[in-house]
Scaffold this active site. Sequence first.
Site, PDB file in Angstrom:
ATOM      1  N   ASP A 169       0.864  -1.184   0.000  1.00 27.71           N
ATOM      2  CA  ASP A 169       0.000   0.000   0.000  1.00 27.71           C
ATOM      3  C   ASP A 169       0.900   1.232   0.000  1.00 27.71           C
ATOM      4  O   ASP A 169       1.868   1.303   0.776  1.00 27.71           O
ATOM      5  CB  ASP A 169      -0.904  -0.003   1.230  1.00 27.71           C
ATOM      6  CG  ASP A 169      -1.939   1.101   1.173  1.00 27.71           C
ATOM      7  OD1 ASP A 169      -2.813   1.052   0.293  1.00 27.71           O
ATOM      8  OD2 ASP A 169      -1.839   2.030   2.003  1.00 27.71           O
ATOM      9  N   LEU A 170       0.601   2.205  -0.857  1.00 28.25           N
ATOM     10  CA  LEU A 170       1.408   3.417  -0.951  1.00 28.25           C
ATOM     11  C   LEU A 170       0.997   4.400   0.139  1.00 28.25           C
ATOM     12  O   LEU A 170      -0.187   4.661   0.337  1.00 28.25           O
ATOM     13  CB  LEU A 170       1.246   4.072  -2.319  1.00 28.25           C
ATOM     14  CG  LEU A 170       1.615   3.223  -3.535  1.00 28.25           C
ATOM     15  CD1 LEU A 170       1.457   4.047  -4.808  1.00 28.25           C
ATOM     16  CD2 LEU A 170       3.023   2.675  -3.423  1.00 28.25           C
TER      17      LEU A 170
ATOM     18  N   ASP B  87      -4.287   2.391  -4.908  1.00 26.83           N
ATOM     19  CA  ASP B  87      -2.829   2.324  -4.744  1.00 26.83           C
ATOM     20  C   ASP B  87      -2.417   1.031  -4.057  1.00 26.83           C
ATOM     21  O   ASP B  87      -1.402   0.980  -3.366  1.00 26.83           O
ATOM     22  CB  ASP B  87      -2.329   3.533  -3.949  1.00 26.83           C
ATOM     23  CG  ASP B  87      -2.957   3.611  -2.562  1.00 26.83           C
ATOM     24  OD1 ASP B  87      -3.947   2.894  -2.316  1.00 26.83           O
ATOM     25  OD2 ASP B  87      -2.458   4.380  -1.717  1.00 26.83           O
TER      26      ASP B  87
END
Length: 404
Positions: free
Chosen positions: A243-244, A286
Site C-alpha cells: 500500500d502506498l 494504490d
Amino acid sequence: MTSESKVANTVYIEFVRLLYTARWPIVVVGTAILMVGAAVGYQTGDLISPAIGVAGMLVTLARLTLCIAFDRTFDRRPLDLASAKVWERRLAVGVISTGICVGGFALRCFLLPDLTAHMVASGLVFGYCAGTTTRFSIRPWIVKASLAVSVIPAVGAALWNFDLMHAAQALLFLIFFFGGFELIVYIHNTTREQLTLRAEAAHLARADVLTKLPNRLRLSEHFDEAAARLQRYGEGFAVICIDLDFFKEANDRFGHAAGDEILQIVAMRLTGLLRPSDLAARVGGDEFIVIQADVDSRNEIEALCGRIVSTVSAPYIIDGNVVVLGACVGTALAPADGTTLDALLGKADAALYAAKRNRGGQQRPPAAVTENIPLAPELCQSRSADEATDSAARRSAPTLGSPR
C-alpha cells in the site's frame, strides 16, 4: 515492456510449446526409417541402409526423451522467453537430425543398383517433407533446414544415376522442396495470427488498464498455479500486500494525471524487482499484491520486501516536481499462514495494517513472526537507532511539490 511485446512473447512461447506436442509424428517417422532401412538391407544385402534406419530410430528415442524432459521441467514452472529459446534450439537439433537420416538414407538407396530401393527412398523423402512441413511450419527456420538436409542429398544422388527418369525425379524433389516454402509461410502466418488474437484477448481480460499489470483475474490464476506446485512439489510461496503511503495527498495536490503517472512508475519498479516466476498485480487504487514464488524461508520474503519498500519509496519526478511517497507491506507465507488466496490475503492485510499502526512506510513481519524481528531492514540495517528513526521520519513526511 509494451503490451505488444508481451503478446509477441506469449505467441512465441506458445509456438515452442506446440512444437513439443508432436509425439506421434516423431514415432511414425522413426519407425518408417527403421522399417525401410531393414527392408532395403534385406532386399539388397546392403549394411549401410539398415544402419541408417537404426540411427533414425535412436534419434527418435532421443527426441521423445527430450519431449518428456520438457513436460517435467515446465510442469513445475511456466515456460518463459529465455527458456523457450533454449528449448527451441534443442528441438531443432532433433528435427534436423531426423532430416539428415532421411537424406542419408535416400543418398544410399539411389547409389544402389536396385530400383525398388530408389522407389522406397523417394516415398520416404516425400512423406517426410509433407509431414514435417505441416507439423513444424510454425517455426519456419527449423522446417526449412530439415527439408534442405533431407532433399538436397536425394537430388544429388538421383542425378548421379544420369538418366532421364532420375533427372525427372530430382526435378520433382526440387519442385516440392521450393514449393513447400509457400506453404510453410502460409501455415506460420495463419497460426501466428490466430495465436496473436487469442493472446491479445487473454491479455486484455487479465491486465489492469492503467498500469498494464495483471489484474485480479490473472492474480487468481497465478495463485492457483502456485498452489498446485505447493501441493505437488512442496514449493512454498509468499503473498505480499503493498500500500502506498501519502498517495492520496499527492493525487489531491497534483491531480489525477500525476497520480496515474505515479501508479505507472510504481508498476514498472515492481516489475523490475521480480523474477519471471513471480507476479505483481494491481488490485485497486494504490494497492498492489505480489506473489513471490519458490520461497523456502521468511528471510527471502523480508529481503524482497526491503527492496520493494526502498524502490517504491524513491523519489518520483512528476511534471518537474519531486514527489516522495512511502510504501507499507504485509506478508503471508504458504503453507504456514494458509493455502487459499483469501486466507493468505487476510493474513497479509492484517500484517500490513499492523505495520501502518506501528510505523508508517515500513515493512512489518507477518503475524506469525515474533515482534523482536527488526522492521524495515532497508532502513535499520547497518544504522544506529537514531539514524533509522530520522530516516523513517523523512519517509513518513513526504516532500510534495518540491522543485527539482
